[in-house]
Design an enzyme around this catalytic site. Structure first.
Site, mmCIF file in Angstrom:
data_model
loop_
_atom_site.group_PDB
_atom_site.id
_atom_site.type_symbol
_atom_site.label_atom_id
_atom_site.label_comp_id
_atom_site.label_asym_id
_atom_site.label_seq_id
_atom_site.Cartn_x
_atom_site.Cartn_y
_atom_site.Cartn_z
ATOM 1 C CE1 TYR A 135 6.959 18.958 18.466
ATOM 2 C CE2 TYR A 135 8.160 20.605 19.689
ATOM 3 C CZ TYR A 135 8.032 19.308 19.241
ATOM 4 O OH TYR A 135 8.975 18.370 19.582
ATOM 5 C CE LYS A 190 13.138 10.858 7.153
ATOM 6 N NZ LYS A 190 14.301 9.966 7.216
ATOM 7 C CG ASP A 222 17.382 9.741 8.642
ATOM 8 O OD1 ASP A 222 17.599 10.855 8.142
ATOM 9 O OD2 ASP A 222 16.983 8.768 7.970
ATOM 10 C CG ASP A 246 11.773 19.390 21.520
ATOM 11 O OD1 ASP A 246 12.592 19.511 22.454
ATOM 12 O OD2 ASP A 246 10.569 19.118 21.693
ATOM 13 C CG ASP A 250 16.444 17.358 25.014
ATOM 14 O OD1 ASP A 250 16.580 18.606 25.060
ATOM 15 O OD2 ASP A 250 15.628 16.734 25.730
#
Ligand code: NAD
Length: 364
Positions: A135, A190, A222, A246, A250
């Protein structure tokens, strides 16, 4: 205690009005000063984070933030888009540690999209690194590809990066938070594909040596996404990078019934913080008086606990929220058969009534 109040756009103004009402009901002496941010600031001052708003945020002991954004600004140059305000505040104030508790209230187990037995008693804490990763990484942009599958084609690119001190400080935050809970940290990465996250995993493992009393588990993102809906209660503290955090937070919000229930705190190294609901400005329901204000009200409770050293006042707010839920009041996002549907303002009034010891009215 000076609090900067930044309502923002869309439902931001509606939910903030309720949180301010709740803070005022506590009979503590706050100085609250409001300023425009996001699209509202862009309309008035030509910038989503005007100097005056940034200065107010810097001068305050804590910041209570609503939400920013609206589809109508999607065509603006990126630097003028409302979302740049929240990114700018995080960057300028050094708010690197984002706390997102996902707590399923007993009264809302049936509002979750998962089976009640999977979420009953859920209490996990997602700690998201907030000022690094893809980001913020530079360079980024658009260009003509010189290699890859389509040399000569237009392409876009971003940069994923983390430095050692960035990973070390968020790892310390996670291990210390875990010590106050059930002493288990899951670091999500990851590492099987990304160099940045192999480094992340290595550094978190090194920091862990200083916390032998805390259990550390590593999990690929994942798999973490899958486990969050399969067996969410197996987690306690999850620590991860900006982008994975992020997305996972959610996802976790849905376990709790609604994103409208999820508060968050973004802290700097000395626990000064910005407190905001985890959701956005919800343009689809803005102005209708139906938004759930509880995530913002619970964010105000986190602010009292983490930045303003008022744990008793934070407890009062959290107990009041439980009381209104027990009384059967629900905004549309958490409504289920047999409960009373109320609007934003009625929900805020009910929390105030619970705080001040008045009877919570449940009239239709
Ligand atoms: P959103 O969180 O605003 O909305 C997603 C869905 O959840 C919508 O259906 C909305 O109605 C619902 N919802 C959200 N908050 C709710 C609440 N309190 N009560 C009831 N329902 C609620 O996400 P989005 O639709 O992807 O984004 C809308 C805008 O918000 C975009 O401009 C986005 O960039 C911005 N955004 C801002 C922030 C922030 O200010 N920190 C965070 C995320 C998104």
């Amino acid at each position: 205690m000076k609090i900067a109040i930044l309502p923002g756009d869309g439902i931001g103004t509606e939910i903030m009005a309720e949180a301010v009402k709740v803070l005022n009901a506590l009979d503590l002496s706050f100085e609250m000063e409001s300023a425009l941010v996001g699209g509202a600031a862009y309309e008035a001052h030509g910038h989503p984070l005007p100097e005056s708003t940034l200065n107010l945020a810097k001068a305050a002991d804590a910041i209570l933030f609503g939400a920013v954004g609206d589809w109508k600004y999607d065509k603006l140059e990126r630097q003028f888009r409302p979302e740049q305000a929240i990114l700018g505040l995080r960057k300028h104030l050094g708010l690197f540690a984002n706390f997102r508790p996902a707590l399923c209230y007993e009264q809302l187990t049936h509002a979750s999209s998962l089976k009640p037995e999977l979420v009953a008693g859920l209490d996990i804490l997602i700690i998201r690194e907030l000022t690094g990763d893809i980001y913020f990484g530079q360079p980024r942009g658009r260009r003509t590809a010189v290699d890859g599958h389509f040399p000569g084609a237009e392409e876009a690119f971003d940069t994923m990066r983390y430095s050692r001190p960035e990973i070390e400080r968020i790892a310390h935050v996670a291990f210390q938070a875990a010590r106050q809970r059930s002493k288990k940290v899951t670091s999500v990465d990851k590492a099987n594909v990304l160099e940045t996250f192999q480094f992340w995993k290595d550094v978190v493992t090194e920091v862990h040596a200083q916390y032998p009393d805390v259990e550390l588990q590593h999990m690929y993102v994942d798999n973490a996404a899958m486990q969050l809906v399969k067996a969410p209660k197996a987690f306690d503290v999850i620590v991860t990078g900006n982008m994975f955090g992020d997305i996972l937070s959610d996802e976790a919000s849905m376990l709790t019934g609604s994103i409208g229930m999820l508060p968050s705190a973004s802290l700097d190294k000395s626990s000064k913080g910005l407190y905001e609901p985890s959701h956005g400005s919800a343009p689809d329901i803005a102005g209708k008086g139906v938004a759930n204000p509880l995530a913002t009200i619970l964010s105000a409770a986190m602010m009292l606990r983490f930045s303003l050293q008022q744990p008793a006042a934070a407890d009062r707010i959290e107990s009041a929220v439980k009381a209104v839920l027990s009384a059967g009041l629900r905004t549309g996002d958490i409504w289920s058969e047999g409960t009373k549907k109320v609007g934003t303002r009625e929900m805020g009034d009910a929390v105030v009534a619970a705080i001040t010891g008045k009877t919570i009215t449940t009239k239709t």
